[in-house]
Each structure stands twice: as structure tokens, then as C-alpha cells.
Design an enzyme around this catalytic site. Structure first.
Site, PDB file in Angstrom:
ATOM      1  N   MET A  34       0.827  -1.203   0.000  1.00  0.00           N
ATOM      2  CA  MET A  34       0.000   0.000   0.000  1.00  0.00           C
ATOM      3  C   MET A  34       0.862   1.255   0.000  1.00  0.00           C
ATOM      4  O   MET A  34       1.814   1.376   0.760  1.00  0.00           O
ATOM      5  CB  MET A  34      -0.894   0.001   1.246  1.00  0.00           C
ATOM      6  CG  MET A  34      -1.837   1.179   1.344  1.00  0.00           C
ATOM      7  SD  MET A  34      -2.772   1.178   2.894  1.00  0.00           S
ATOM      8  CE  MET A  34      -1.509   1.726   4.053  1.00  0.00           C
ATOM      9  N   SER A 108       3.698  -6.651   2.172  1.00  0.00           N
ATOM     10  CA  SER A 108       2.502  -6.171   2.855  1.00  0.00           C
ATOM     11  C   SER A 108       1.262  -6.660   2.103  1.00  0.00           C
ATOM     12  O   SER A 108       1.159  -7.850   1.803  1.00  0.00           O
ATOM     13  CB  SER A 108       2.551  -4.646   2.974  1.00  0.00           C
ATOM     14  OG  SER A 108       1.617  -4.188   3.917  1.00  0.00           O
ATOM     15  N   GLN A 109       0.325  -5.768   1.746  1.00  0.00           N
ATOM     16  CA  GLN A 109      -0.892  -6.247   1.088  1.00  0.00           C
ATOM     17  C   GLN A 109      -0.585  -6.917  -0.247  1.00  0.00           C
ATOM     18  O   GLN A 109      -1.347  -7.770  -0.718  1.00  0.00           O
ATOM     19  CB  GLN A 109      -1.887  -5.099   0.898  1.00  0.00           C
ATOM     20  CG  GLN A 109      -1.473  -4.051  -0.111  1.00  0.00           C
ATOM     21  CD  GLN A 109      -2.520  -2.947  -0.250  1.00  0.00           C
ATOM     22  OE1 GLN A 109      -3.275  -2.649   0.694  1.00  0.00           O
ATOM     23  NE2 GLN A 109      -2.580  -2.322  -1.423  1.00  0.00           N
ATOM     24  N   ASP A 225       5.866  -5.146  14.296  1.00  0.00           N
ATOM     25  CA  ASP A 225       4.838  -4.680  13.357  1.00  0.00           C
ATOM     26  C   ASP A 225       3.609  -4.160  14.102  1.00  0.00           C
ATOM     27  O   ASP A 225       2.981  -4.887  14.865  1.00  0.00           O
ATOM     28  CB  ASP A 225       4.427  -5.810  12.420  1.00  0.00           C
ATOM     29  CG  ASP A 225       3.726  -5.318  11.169  1.00  0.00           C
ATOM     30  OD1 ASP A 225       3.122  -4.233  11.209  1.00  0.00           O
ATOM     31  OD2 ASP A 225       3.803  -6.014  10.142  1.00  0.00           O
ATOM     32  N   HIS A 279       7.207  -2.664  10.529  1.00  0.00           N
ATOM     33  CA  HIS A 279       6.621  -3.081   9.264  1.00  0.00           C
ATOM     34  C   HIS A 279       7.395  -2.547   8.058  1.00  0.00           C
ATOM     35  O   HIS A 279       7.621  -1.347   7.924  1.00  0.00           O
ATOM     36  CB  HIS A 279       5.165  -2.593   9.199  1.00  0.00           C
ATOM     37  CG  HIS A 279       4.396  -3.087   8.018  1.00  0.00           C
ATOM     38  ND1 HIS A 279       3.983  -4.395   7.897  1.00  0.00           N
ATOM     39  CD2 HIS A 279       3.957  -2.449   6.902  1.00  0.00           C
ATOM     40  CE1 HIS A 279       3.312  -4.546   6.769  1.00  0.00           C
ATOM     41  NE2 HIS A 279       3.288  -3.385   6.137  1.00  0.00           N
TER      42      HIS A 279
END
Length: 311
Positions: A34, A108-109, A225, A279
Site C-alpha cells: 500500500m 505487505s498487502q 509490526d 513493518h
């Protein structure tokens, strides 16, 4: 074949090694997270160059949606991820460099979406999947936003208030993997993406078959995270009915093997790893270690070692 001298034998072996070592490595396909883009100098382009430096002659494809990096960035916030996966699948199928398969890596996503691609797009074949800090069981809290990132802040407000309305589900990416433990009924009824790829409502056996074809599934959690909530989601964990985080092995998803993860785990094909830090703060040295271990073809290395021992 008969060799008339030791020198001739050595020349033959050397030439064989040269031919073998020049074989085209398995390509790598990346999907960013993202707020990022396919080609940003400080992230995906840097990752691409690091992988290329570690694996000579490797082809690395960084997924881009839209016709520009800015459109690609917006696609990480706005759109329908089901449609985006279809678009990416077609792109990869039309890429001749990937016809013999590839290794997938998602950030991540992007790791969650790469898994959706694995389950829904069997050709070209994804041989391995590596995910960094990916919300495989969804997020129960909107992601933290960088200072001044007004797009992200707007999405955060929408998730708090209207995540499960049909229009939001169709148009906002993060809503499509938002799993509010206090609104599970709404989530199961209205989610258009995560409930499907996690086989939470009905069992899609094709998804199970495609996951079982992986040579290795690597899930990397960041130790500090606070962006992916709960952090257990990066290893397919989530909250139980009491509100406590539980690991994958204690979930219904695993116990009933609704996605093939139990089979994969018991076959020694899942690695659960921890990267120290917050993260998506990945040191080059760590990324190179992961690249060398999981994205480099092992067959050539074994062949060379055997021949060197033979000589």
C-alpha cells in the site's frame, strides 16, 4: 564417453559447468504494498536490483496496474482487487519470460494479493511464494498512515465507519480485507475478497489444489509490526472468540484444512520466519539472505557441488 587424459576430463567437466551455470534462472514476480509503486527508486526498484545482483541473469517483473507509477499507486487504494488480480493474471500469461513458471514475492498487502493470484491464476505456475508482513487473515484495524498521506487517512476513516457497505467494498482495496472481529456477521456477508480466498464461506477445491502445488510458502512476520493488526495475521493467525491472538494451527482454517495449509505445513513446505523491526523495514542483508535461500534455483547449485567433488 571415454576420456584419454585427465586434462580432457577436466575440460569436459568445466564446459558442462559453464553450460549449466548459464541456464536461465527461474524468474521472479513482485507485488508491492500500500502506498508504494512498481518502480519506486527507494523500494521496488531497489529490491529488483538487489535480486538481480544476487542471481545473475534473473528476470524480475514488478507488477504495475495502470499505465503509470502514479496510477499504480492509486490502484493500491482504489478499485476492486478481484478485477485487479484478473488483470495481473492476463499480464503474466502474455509475458513469454514467465511461461515456465516463476517465484512470487509480495510485500505487505501485495503478498496477500500474490496469494490470491496463486489460487486463481494457475498459469503461469507460481513455484514458490514469499510474503513480507502480509495480512493473510485480514486486518482488524485500519493501517497506520504516513504523515501527510491524505489518501491513506481518508481510507482509514472509511474503514472505521463504512467498511461493509457494498459501494465501499467494491471500490476501496483495504475494505476488501478488513475483518472486524466485532462484526464477523457483517464481514462474512459483505466481504467480496478475503472470505473467498480464505474459503471461509464455501470450499473452493481449486484454491486448495493450487496452494498444494507450491514448492515452498514462506511467511515473514515483522517483530515490531504495528501496521498489520493483529500481527498474527501475517502467519494466518487471528483473534479467537475471547479476543486473544491465536496462531494458524489453532484456527478452524487449519484444523479443517480449508485451504490446504495444514497439508503444506505437515509436508514441510511452509517456513514461518521473523524479521526484526517494524513493518516493511527490511535491511538489504536480510533481503539478500531470503533471495539466496528461496529465490535462487537449487538444482544448479547441487549439480556444481557434485561435479566439484567428483573432480
Amino acid at each position: 564417453m571415454i576420456f584419454h587424459s585427465f586434462e580432457a576430463l577436466c575440460i569436459f567437466v568445466l564446459l558442462t559447468l559453464i553450460v549449466k551455470s548459464s541456464e536461465t534462472p527461474t524468474p521472479v514476480v513482485m507485488w508491492h504494498g500500500m502506498g508504494d509503486t512498481c518502480c519506486s527508486d527507494t523500494s521496488m526498484y531497489r529490491v529488483k536490483r538487489l535480486i538481480e545482483g544476487e542471481i545473475p541473469n534473473v528476470y524480475v517483473h514488478s507488477i504495475m496496474l495502470g499505465s503509470s507509477p502514479e496510477q499504480d499507486r492509486r490502484a493500491g487504494f482504489y478499485g476492486n482487487i478481484n478485477e485487479q488480480i484478473d488483470v495481473v493474471c492476463k499480464q503474466l500469461q502474455e509475458n513469454a519470460a514467465l511461461k515456465d513458471g516463476y517465484y512470487g514475492i509480495g510485500f505487505s498487502q501485495g503478498g496477500l494479493f500474490m496469494r490470491g493470484l496463486l489460487q486463481r491464476c494457475p498459469y503461469p505456475k507460481m513455484k514458490k511464494l514469499v510474503t513480507f508482513g502480509s495480512p493473510h487473515s485480514g486486518i482488524s484495524s485500519p493501517p497506520e498512515c504516513a504523515k501527510g498521506d491524505f489518501i491513506c487517512q481518508g481510507i482509514k476513516s472509511i474503514l472505521f465507519n463504512s467498511a461493509y457497505s457494498p459501494s465501499i467494498q467494491r471500490n476501496f482495496i483495504q475494505a476488501q480485507f478488513y475483518k472486524d472481529p466485532k462484526r464477523i456477521d457483517d464481514y462474512l456477508k459483505e466481504s467480496i475478497f478475503l472470505t473467498d480466498i480464505n474459503n471461509e464461506i464455501k470450499i473452493n477445491t481449486t484454491y486448495i489444489e493450487n496452494i498444494k502445488k507450491l514448492e515452498k510458502f514462506v511467511m515473514i512476520k515483522f517483530s515490531l509490526d504495528k501496521t498489520i493488526v493483529p500481527n498474527a495475521s501475517t502467519w494466518f493467525g487471528f483473534y479467537n472468540d475471547m479476543g486473544d491472538q491465536i496462531p494458524l494451527q489453532d484456527t478452524t482454517l487449519y484444523k479443517e484444512d480449508r485451504l490446504g495449509l495444514k497439508w503444506l505445513d505437515e509436508s514441510g513446505k511452509i517456513d514461518f520466519l521473523v524479521c526484526d523491526g517494524i513493518h516493511m523495514q527490511i535491511k538489504d542483508e536480510y533481503l539478500l539472505q531470503i533471495t539466496s535461500k528461496y529465490l535462487r534455483d537449487s538444482k544448479t547449485g547441487r549439480f556444481i557441488a557434485q561435479k566439484q567433488h567428483y573432480i
